[in-house]
Scaffold this motif. Structure first.
Motif, mmCIF file in Angstrom:
data_model
loop_
_atom_site.group_PDB
_atom_site.id
_atom_site.type_symbol
_atom_site.label_atom_id
_atom_site.label_comp_id
_atom_site.label_asym_id
_atom_site.label_seq_id
_atom_site.Cartn_x
_atom_site.Cartn_y
_atom_site.Cartn_z
ATOM 1 N N LEU A 64 0.686 -1.218 -0.081
ATOM 2 C CA LEU A 64 -0.016 -0.186 -0.020
ATOM 3 C C LEU A 64 0.842 1.140 0.026
ATOM 4 C CD1 LEU A 64 -2.885 0.623 0.021
ATOM 5 C CD2 LEU A 64 -2.946 0.637 2.470
ATOM 6 N N ALA A 65 2.109 1.014 0.409
ATOM 7 C CA ALA A 65 3.143 2.535 0.579
ATOM 8 C C ALA A 65 3.670 2.574 -0.693
ATOM 9 C CB ALA A 65 3.909 2.336 1.723
ATOM 10 N N HIS A 86 -17.728 -1.525 1.937
ATOM 11 C CA HIS A 86 -16.416 -1.077 2.526
ATOM 12 C C HIS A 86 -15.598 -1.791 1.814
ATOM 13 C CE1 HIS A 86 -17.808 0.988 6.600
ATOM 14 N NE2 HIS A 86 -17.286 2.040 5.841
ATOM 15 N N LEU A 87 -14.211 -1.261 1.785
ATOM 16 C CA LEU A 87 -12.988 -1.804 1.208
ATOM 17 C C LEU A 87 -12.176 -2.329 2.273
ATOM 18 C CD1 LEU A 87 -11.451 -2.864 -1.284
ATOM 19 C CD2 LEU A 87 -10.463 -0.690 -1.033
ATOM 20 N N ILE A 88 -11.677 -3.434 2.302
ATOM 21 C CA ILE A 88 -10.710 -4.113 3.211
ATOM 22 C C ILE A 88 -9.275 -4.299 2.424
ATOM 23 C CG2 ILE A 88 -9.680 -6.084 4.585
ATOM 24 C CD1 ILE A 88 -12.427 -6.444 5.718
ATOM 25 N N ARG A 109 -13.990 -14.181 5.884
ATOM 26 C CA ARG A 109 -14.801 -12.971 6.258
ATOM 27 C C ARG A 109 -16.195 -12.865 5.456
ATOM 28 N NH1 ARG A 109 -11.986 -9.104 9.295
ATOM 29 N NH2 ARG A 109 -14.049 -8.035 9.775
ATOM 30 N N THR B 54 -14.733 -8.305 16.439
ATOM 31 C CA THR B 54 -14.803 -8.378 14.614
ATOM 32 C C THR B 54 -13.364 -8.571 14.346
ATOM 33 O OG1 THR B 54 -14.527 -5.845 14.421
ATOM 34 C CG2 THR B 54 -16.965 -6.646 14.604
ATOM 35 N N ALA B 55 -12.432 -8.468 14.840
ATOM 36 C CA ALA B 55 -10.947 -8.591 14.439
ATOM 37 C C ALA B 55 -10.858 -7.666 13.306
ATOM 38 C CB ALA B 55 -10.593 -9.954 14.051
ATOM 39 N N THR B 56 -11.435 -6.232 13.321
ATOM 40 C CA THR B 56 -11.327 -5.423 12.184
ATOM 41 C C THR B 56 -11.110 -4.064 12.902
ATOM 42 O OG1 THR B 56 -12.886 -6.463 11.280
ATOM 43 C CG2 THR B 56 -12.527 -4.396 10.373
ATOM 44 N N ALA B 73 -1.458 4.097 6.209
ATOM 45 C CA ALA B 73 -2.189 3.119 6.007
ATOM 46 C C ALA B 73 -1.554 1.902 5.982
ATOM 47 C CB ALA B 73 -3.217 3.172 4.699
ATOM 48 N N ALA B 74 -0.427 1.588 5.170
ATOM 49 C CA ALA B 74 0.507 0.430 5.255
ATOM 50 C C ALA B 74 0.970 0.139 6.594
ATOM 51 C CB ALA B 74 1.583 0.681 4.121
ATOM 52 N N ARG B 78 0.030 -3.223 8.804
ATOM 53 C CA ARG B 78 1.127 -4.024 9.129
ATOM 54 C C ARG B 78 1.024 -4.330 10.612
ATOM 55 N NH1 ARG B 78 6.086 -4.061 6.799
ATOM 56 N NH2 ARG B 78 5.768 -1.855 6.187
ATOM 57 N N ARG B 81 -2.072 -6.743 11.275
ATOM 58 C CA ARG B 81 -1.884 -7.911 10.637
ATOM 59 C C ARG B 81 -1.212 -8.730 11.984
ATOM 60 N NH1 ARG B 81 1.619 -10.854 7.163
ATOM 61 N NH2 ARG B 81 2.721 -8.916 6.367
ATOM 62 N N ASP B 84 -3.588 -10.062 13.982
ATOM 63 C CA ASP B 84 -4.616 -10.893 13.435
ATOM 64 C C ASP B 84 -5.686 -10.008 13.070
ATOM 65 O OD1 ASP B 84 -3.267 -13.192 12.687
ATOM 66 O OD2 ASP B 84 -3.618 -14.010 14.870
ATOM 67 N N HIS B 86 -7.860 -7.184 10.617
ATOM 68 C CA HIS B 86 -8.032 -6.572 9.091
ATOM 69 C C HIS B 86 -8.164 -5.117 9.489
ATOM 70 C CE1 HIS B 86 -8.617 -10.365 6.806
ATOM 71 N NE2 HIS B 86 -7.845 -9.835 6.625
ATOM 72 N N LEU B 87 -7.779 -4.351 8.356
ATOM 73 C CA LEU B 87 -8.066 -2.980 8.468
ATOM 74 C C LEU B 87 -9.099 -2.498 7.409
ATOM 75 C CD1 LEU B 87 -7.031 -0.005 9.390
ATOM 76 C CD2 LEU B 87 -5.130 -0.297 7.502
ATOM 77 N N ILE B 88 -9.911 -1.691 7.567
ATOM 78 C CA ILE B 88 -10.792 -1.258 6.555
ATOM 79 C C ILE B 88 -10.443 0.439 6.390
ATOM 80 C CG2 ILE B 88 -13.168 -0.272 6.212
ATOM 81 C CD1 ILE B 88 -14.133 -2.713 7.471
ATOM 82 N N THR B 89 -10.041 0.870 5.345
ATOM 83 C CA THR B 89 -9.522 2.366 5.147
ATOM 84 C C THR B 89 -10.528 2.933 4.389
ATOM 85 O OG1 THR B 89 -7.412 1.420 5.159
ATOM 86 C CG2 THR B 89 -7.697 3.791 4.261
ATOM 87 N N VAL B 90 -11.147 4.248 4.947
ATOM 88 C CA VAL B 90 -11.932 5.097 4.158
ATOM 89 C C VAL B 90 -11.517 6.344 4.162
ATOM 90 C CG1 VAL B 90 -14.017 3.502 5.147
ATOM 91 C CG2 VAL B 90 -13.221 5.414 6.555
ATOM 92 N N LEU B 106 -18.522 2.801 10.505
ATOM 93 C CA LEU B 106 -17.556 1.892 10.893
ATOM 94 C C LEU B 106 -17.919 1.613 12.111
ATOM 95 C CD1 LEU B 106 -14.384 3.710 9.402
ATOM 96 C CD2 LEU B 106 -15.048 1.283 8.854
ATOM 97 N N ARG B 109 -20.503 -1.225 12.030
ATOM 98 C CA ARG B 109 -19.908 -2.518 11.706
ATOM 99 C C ARG B 109 -19.116 -3.196 13.007
ATOM 100 N NH1 ARG B 109 -18.676 -3.031 5.873
ATOM 101 N NH2 ARG B 109 -18.060 -5.336 6.856
#
Lengths: 324, 324
Positions: A64-65, A86-88, A109, B54-56, B73-74, B78, B81, B84, B86-90, B106, B109
């Motif tokens: 992503l970077a 939404h986008l993961i 998921r 939700t592990a998000t 974001a990266a 990281r 992760r 364990d 996940h990342l939702i970026t908006v 968000l 969710r």
């Protein structure tokens, strides 16, 4: 399956298990039959899935970077938002095993679909999920071992046009620096170089080609080595923007007047301290087209997979020398 | 609440409803009391939440197709992760209303926590969710109207050091180009400029300051206008990397020898076609520190909110003129 492919069940089993000593044309036939059956099943499963389970899609990219990937992620997110989704985004870090783990987690998921910039060369691992209805669009690199939509840059034609332009300017010794041919884009771009040279009757000279170069430092070293050799190139073709940046650095450092033709445009290319030409294309359109295709699939489109190709064009970049 | 703040309930109501004619020191006291109570309640609610629903986690940023934000974001992804998660970026697209909608979605969710690069100046809208246990870390800009952790660049000190360096080189007429002071980072950087000038006894000259500049084209125009005026600046201070790039373009185009000091480093700054100095800091560390703090909160840390400050340093960039 064996009937569709017109081969013995034993051959099918040997192809599936990747055993040696299967004649390539038999393997092709079996894989085509598997693909066709698999795809038909997927399309049916996909249409049976209720359209919007989680209102989430996933994007698997290298890093992503890196502005190329983050631009794609931004476009995919924008299209997703228009669909209230939404986008993961997850990073495979160019590691095929990590890509598989990320894929499995996103499927667990129950995302509605996936855009994948594949790191690995074999995507048959996605087939069970695809057959259960997971929608997938491959981006920048085509899928292998599974039938799915893809959105690709016209790599071969772009490289051909770039080399043709250098040849038209009278260059005959062109240094070529590309990433590993194991990567689809590098392979296609190198193929375009060869085709253009052959078309002009210029022999392909191995001493002028460096493969497996993946960062600016490596590119600078490759350019330096070719310039230090006897009868150095008068022009360079660089296979991606990281390689181009390294070449700019080395050519500028030496005050070299060699021409430079680089695949990929990049931010600030217009301010590079020497002239170059880039083989540019619309990165946003890559991301947009992939996301639009994915939402067509989520919306119920069960047509045969398509390959969308994004065109390239040559653009002059960099500043003229000595303007200060 | 009124008791804690030592004011009448009517005053509390007027402060909460943002009515006019409340004395600032009363409003401060009320807000501090609200904040303290709110935070105590949040910390309790947060510890009652089961740790990993939700592990998000979510990340709200301005624009993913900007290397500053995608690098953040990266890093957040990281760290996620490693947990364990996940990342939702908006993307808020610098729109405070869109930020609020993205925040609400968000929270719906039920993400485990949020890293927010706020677009708006008022984040009291997050308080109900915060009081129900939503963990939040603010990044690059501090929260307002809610108590939460933040990770910030040392903007004021960085700008002060940059101007001090120009002053030490003998510059007395320094053109200043910054974004809108409504934005925290621009405001702090401008404050650093004023402090450094005052410390050296150099008067702050409004005719040498342009605010509200947000893109390279606007920056190039601002630099051009100052250079075309009588008694032009001999040096420029640019408040972020987009402004710096526009200034480089205009200074290079004119062959101007003016010094340039820009806040933020950027990719390829080392290849800009003229010298400049950047006020650099570790963008990855910004993202990493915010994500680490968020996971400490998710892990049950209920300590008082902290403000983490990322230091800056001056770095020479660009190529020497006339090397070709």
């Amino acid at each position: 399956m064996a009937a569709v492919a017109g081969v013995s069940p034993k051959t099918v089993s040997r192809v599936i298990n990747n055993e040696p000593n299967v004649r390539p044309e038999l393997a092709e036939r079996v894989l085509a039959a598997i693909g066709e059956l698999g795809f038909r099943r997927n399309a049916m499963a996909s249409s049976l899935r209720s359209g919007r389970e989680t209102a989430t899609i996933g994007l698997i990219i290298e890093d992503l970077a890196n502005l190329f990937y983050s631009t794609i992620a931004a476009e995919v997110a924008r299209v997703a938002r228009a669909h209230d989704t939404h986008l993961i985004t997850v990073s495979s870090e160019e590691d095929p095993e990590l890509e598989q783990r990320q894929f499995a987690q996103l499927c667990q998921r129950r995302v509605d679909g996936l855009v994948i910039v594949p790191a690995g060369a074999d995507h048959s691992y996605t087939r069970p999920e695809a057959e259960m209805g997971m929608r997938m669009v491959f981006l920048d690199r085509p899928p292998s071992g599974v039938l799915a939509d893809s959105v690709l840059v016209d790599n071969e034609a772009g490289a051909r046009a770039g080399i043709a332009s250098l040849l038209a300017d009278g260059h005959r010794r062109i240094g070529v620096v590309v990433d590993s041919p194991a990567i689809h884009t590098a392979r296609e771009r190198l193929a375009g170089v060869r085709t253009a040279l052959a078309g002009a009757g210029v022999p392909y000279d191995d001493s002028l080609v460096r493969v497996g170069v993946s960062d600016p430092d490596g590119a600078a070293r490759a350019v330096a080595a070719m310039l230090d050799a006897n009868d150095p190139p008068t022009a360079f073709f660089t296979g991606n923007n990281r390689i181009t940046v390294g070449a700019v650095r080395e050519l500028y450092r030496r005050g070299s007047g060699a021409a430079l033709m680089g695949f990929d445009d990049f931010e600030l290319s217009a301010l590079m301290p020497r002239p170059l030409t880039v083989i540019a294309y619309d990165v946003r359109e890559l991301g947009r087209a992939a996301a639009v295709r994915l939402f067509e699939r989520i919306g119920g489109d069960a047509s045969w997979p398509s390959e969308i190709t994004i065109p390239t064009r040559l653009v002059q970049r960099g500043v003229e020398p000595g303007a200060t």
